[in-house]
Design an enzyme around this catalytic site. Sequence first.
Site, PDB file in Angstrom:
ATOM      1  N   TYR A  72      57.803  60.670  23.849  1.00  0.00           N
ATOM      2  CA  TYR A  72      57.428  59.249  23.765  1.00  0.00           C
ATOM      3  C   TYR A  72      57.324  58.648  25.168  1.00  0.00           C
ATOM      4  CZ  TYR A  72      57.238  54.496  21.929  1.00  0.00           C
ATOM      5  OH  TYR A  72      56.834  53.228  21.609  1.00  0.00           O
ATOM      6  N   PHE A 124      27.525  46.252  27.494  1.00  0.00           N
ATOM      7  CA  PHE A 124      27.559  47.004  26.242  1.00  0.00           C
ATOM      8  C   PHE A 124      28.077  46.093  25.113  1.00  0.00           C
ATOM      9  CE2 PHE A 124      29.709  50.071  23.342  1.00  0.00           C
ATOM     10  CZ  PHE A 124      28.579  50.738  22.932  1.00  0.00           C
ATOM     11  N   ASP A 125      27.692  46.405  23.863  1.00  0.00           N
ATOM     12  CA  ASP A 125      28.044  45.558  22.700  1.00  0.00           C
ATOM     13  C   ASP A 125      29.528  45.186  22.639  1.00  0.00           C
ATOM     14  OD1 ASP A 125      25.776  47.046  22.356  1.00  0.00           O
ATOM     15  OD2 ASP A 125      26.101  47.492  20.241  1.00  0.00           O
ATOM     16  N   ASP A 215      32.439  49.379  34.061  1.00  0.00           N
ATOM     17  CA  ASP A 215      32.509  49.942  32.715  1.00  0.00           C
ATOM     18  C   ASP A 215      31.963  51.350  32.924  1.00  0.00           C
ATOM     19  OD1 ASP A 215      32.142  50.834  30.178  1.00  0.00           O
ATOM     20  OD2 ASP A 215      31.063  49.074  29.453  1.00  0.00           O
ATOM     21  N   ALA A 217      31.993  54.444  31.361  1.00  0.00           N
ATOM     22  CA  ALA A 217      31.872  55.451  30.297  1.00  0.00           C
ATOM     23  C   ALA A 217      31.070  56.684  30.728  1.00  0.00           C
ATOM     24  CB  ALA A 217      31.258  54.830  29.047  1.00  0.00           C
ATOM     25  N   LYS A 258      32.856  59.601  26.129  1.00  0.00           N
ATOM     26  CA  LYS A 258      31.595  59.946  26.780  1.00  0.00           C
ATOM     27  C   LYS A 258      31.897  60.972  27.885  1.00  0.00           C
ATOM     28  CE  LYS A 258      30.490  56.158  24.395  1.00  0.00           C
ATOM     29  NZ  LYS A 258      30.880  54.803  24.730  1.00  0.00           N
ATOM     30  N   HIS A 450      23.826  46.392  10.378  1.00  0.00           N
ATOM     31  CA  HIS A 450      23.219  47.727  10.423  1.00  0.00           C
ATOM     32  C   HIS A 450      24.076  48.832   9.819  1.00  0.00           C
ATOM     33  CE1 HIS A 450      25.400  47.097  14.184  1.00  0.00           C
ATOM     34  NE2 HIS A 450      25.559  48.403  14.268  1.00  0.00           N
TER      35      HIS A 450
END
Length: 458
Positions: A72, A124-125, A215, A217, A258, A450
């Site tokens: 842990y 990004f979204d 960001d 990724a 990614k 979507h």
Amino acid sequence: MELPYAEPYKIKMVETINRSTKEQRLKWIKKAHYNLFNLSSDKVFIDLLTDSGTGAMSDKQWAEMMIGDESYAGSLSFKKLKKTVKNITGFKYFLPTHQGRAAENVLFSTLVKEGDVVPGNSHFDTTKGHIEFRKATAIDCTIDEAFDTSVVHPFKGNIDIKKLESVFNKYPKEKIPFVILTITCNSAGGQPVSVKNTKEVSELCKKYGIPLYFDAARFSENAYFIKKREEGYADKTIKEIVKEVFSYGDGMTMSAKKDGLVNMGGFIALNNKEVFKQATVFNIMFEGFITYGGMNGRDMGALAVGLNESTEFNYLESRVEQVAYLGQKLVDYGVPVQQPFGGHAIYLDANKFVPTIPREEYRGQALAVELYVVGGIRGVEIGTVLADRDPVTRENRYPELELVRLAIPRRTYTNNHMDYIAASIKNIYDTRNEAKSGYIISDEAPIMRHFTVKFKKI
Ligand SMILES: *Cc1c(COP(=O)(O)O)cnc(C)c1O
């Protein structure tokens, strides 16, 4: 004779994928209400829905899974990952999270307040979502060239320095918690950002006293494009380029699904001790104790290895050039695709592909469904369905581009699969004039439709 290119790996384990007939697929997609998200994966032959968490791990990553330390507190796998992140990014402090949006949640909880603005290159979204959720505004400062598919530009993810400076001049410094630079720029089609641009953004940020976060990724794929396209970088290693790019910023959020080459995971890395201390509180609250943050020990070990592998030139060459191989085949067949090719996906231009289907009948979706029916290939519509309705008028929003994205998972499919995909698309393209009608929506959710929308064939 010049030797052809061959992948720098061989296969140790295989996973069967299911072939099916066109008749079966017609039945299945109808039952799925013509929504590709509703298909179970055994009904898909080649799955190009996303490159996120869908790649193959290496033997060395699997070996790490066996020696993961699940303590842990003070996990040795955490230490291994922390050291690797420091070595690769240069950032001093590190917090693991369960995926990229969780890293955004923790960092933005620390830095973003109501009424703030966060400039960047086509956020990004989930990034935009986490900014807007805090009643702040994302301002897109991407160069204009990014929005014109016919313009060839080596770094379409770049920020327009003039646009950025006008944001800095318009808002007081206290209202701009940071600038976010997405590498590669996913929303612009996996397009890279140059070192030169990163440096200019960084200098402007320093001048105005505003931090710069990445960001990150697809930071390795971004570095590959820099090595290939930017003057002065051809002889640098990917790891050197990555280090230089990150040296211009104050920190990063990472979706390890990614360029981490793992199926789940993420992290924050940064230099500011005070921000780290505050973020630590949110990390413990939302993710878990600081030495695991929502990840298993074994997954942290696999990520440490994955980060080292994804920053190796030979891997990146096979990865990015496979995407380009598919793109070039399609171009050779005359199929309209977005150019230059991005690092992780090829985008079919449905407006040019099937102009005979009215826009009101979701031509991008119609093309994505046809690709499934013809080849058992699952892509995703990035067009009117995704753009959703205007929140006020409830009318459909029609974006400039109607695209079908074919995202290529890392180290997963061979170039034979790419040939099969290209041939399936060519066959549809050859009969495109027969496509006259698309779909109507029979059921949809009020937002993010979507994922669950149902269609009827006209
Ligand atoms: C995928 C992605 C994210 C979000 O990461 P998740 O791991 O899916 O939560 C953020 N930014 C970019 C650019 C991404 O591609």
